[in-house]
Design a protein around this motif. Structure first.
Motif, PDB file in Angstrom:
ATOM      1  N   ASP A  48      47.293  37.441  42.297  1.00 53.33           N
ATOM      2  CA  ASP A  48      46.271  38.197  42.872  1.00 53.33           C
ATOM      3  C   ASP A  48      46.004  39.505  42.028  1.00 53.33           C
ATOM      4  O   ASP A  48      44.692  39.774  42.081  1.00 53.33           O
ATOM      5  N   GLU A  49      47.241  39.932  41.325  1.00 54.33           N
ATOM      6  CA  GLU A  49      46.688  41.254  40.602  1.00 54.33           C
ATOM      7  C   GLU A  49      45.885  40.835  39.276  1.00 54.33           C
ATOM      8  O   GLU A  49      44.781  41.600  39.015  1.00 54.33           O
ATOM      9  N   MET A  50      46.119  39.767  38.649  1.00 55.31           N
ATOM     10  CA  MET A  50      45.226  39.302  37.675  1.00 55.31           C
ATOM     11  C   MET A  50      43.847  39.038  38.142  1.00 55.31           C
ATOM     12  O   MET A  50      42.818  39.407  37.427  1.00 55.31           O
ATOM     13  N   ASN A  51      43.721  38.093  39.214  1.00 54.05           N
ATOM     14  CA  ASN A  51      42.300  38.030  39.770  1.00 54.05           C
ATOM     15  C   ASN A  51      41.584  39.384  40.124  1.00 54.05           C
ATOM     16  O   ASN A  51      40.451  39.425  39.818  1.00 54.05           O
ATOM     17  N   PHE A  52      42.252  40.317  40.761  1.00 52.85           N
ATOM     18  CA  PHE A  52      41.694  41.484  40.986  1.00 52.85           C
ATOM     19  C   PHE A  52      40.844  42.184  39.867  1.00 52.85           C
ATOM     20  O   PHE A  52      39.867  42.774  39.686  1.00 52.85           O
ATOM     21  N   LEU A  53      41.847  42.383  38.976  1.00 52.98           N
ATOM     22  CA  LEU A  53      41.614  43.293  37.597  1.00 52.98           C
ATOM     23  C   LEU A  53      40.368  42.512  36.936  1.00 52.98           C
ATOM     24  O   LEU A  53      39.689  42.969  36.508  1.00 52.98           O
TER      25      LEU A  53
ATOM     26  N   TYR B 265      35.801  33.784  43.688  1.00 50.08           N
ATOM     27  CA  TYR B 265      36.435  33.997  42.559  1.00 50.08           C
ATOM     28  C   TYR B 265      37.793  33.756  42.656  1.00 50.08           C
ATOM     29  O   TYR B 265      38.593  33.050  41.772  1.00 50.08           O
ATOM     30  N   PHE B 266      38.374  34.208  43.724  1.00 47.19           N
ATOM     31  CA  PHE B 266      39.994  34.032  44.088  1.00 47.19           C
ATOM     32  C   PHE B 266      40.375  32.550  44.319  1.00 47.19           C
ATOM     33  O   PHE B 266      41.244  32.087  43.909  1.00 47.19           O
ATOM     34  N   LYS B 267      39.471  31.763  45.016  1.00 48.58           N
ATOM     35  CA  LYS B 267      39.731  30.383  45.207  1.00 48.58           C
ATOM     36  C   LYS B 267      39.281  29.631  43.916  1.00 48.58           C
ATOM     37  O   LYS B 267      40.284  28.646  43.849  1.00 48.58           O
ATOM     38  N   VAL B 268      38.553  29.871  42.955  1.00 48.08           N
ATOM     39  CA  VAL B 268      38.446  29.022  41.915  1.00 48.08           C
ATOM     40  C   VAL B 268      39.587  29.299  40.917  1.00 48.08           C
ATOM     41  O   VAL B 268      39.840  28.573  40.061  1.00 48.08           O
ATOM     42  N   ASN B 269      40.286  30.506  40.717  1.00 50.87           N
ATOM     43  CA  ASN B 269      41.140  31.099  40.126  1.00 50.87           C
ATOM     44  C   ASN B 269      42.637  31.228  40.755  1.00 50.87           C
ATOM     45  O   ASN B 269      43.284  32.117  40.418  1.00 50.87           O
ATOM     46  N   LYS B 270      42.792  30.252  41.604  1.00 46.11           N
ATOM     47  CA  LYS B 270      44.017  30.452  42.504  1.00 46.11           C
ATOM     48  C   LYS B 270      45.368  30.274  41.793  1.00 46.11           C
ATOM     49  O   LYS B 270      46.421  30.677  42.127  1.00 46.11           O
TER      50      LYS B 270
END
Length: 61
Positions: free
Chosen positions: A15-20, A6-11
């Protein structure tokens, strides 16, 4: 592995946005708030904005 992918696709997002977004979209948990402690001791609440396109910050009192 889902989290890493998920983090790789949405790099392009923070990080805060990806986590939430991951917590909400993949784990189906709504309304999660992060709390950041700044170096000066103040705290800030961070959560997804109403349109879920950015992270909003609210100072803690």
């Amino acid at each position: 592995d889902m989290y890493k992918e998920y983090f790789k696709v949405n790099k392009d997002r923070s990080d805060e946005m990806n986590f939430l977004k991951f917590i909400e979209e993949m784990m189906y948990v709504k309304g999660v708030t992060l709390v950041k402690i700044n170096s000066d001791g103040t705290t800030v609440k961070k959560n997804l904005n109403s349109t879920k396109t950015d992270v909003s910050e609210t100072p803690c009192q």
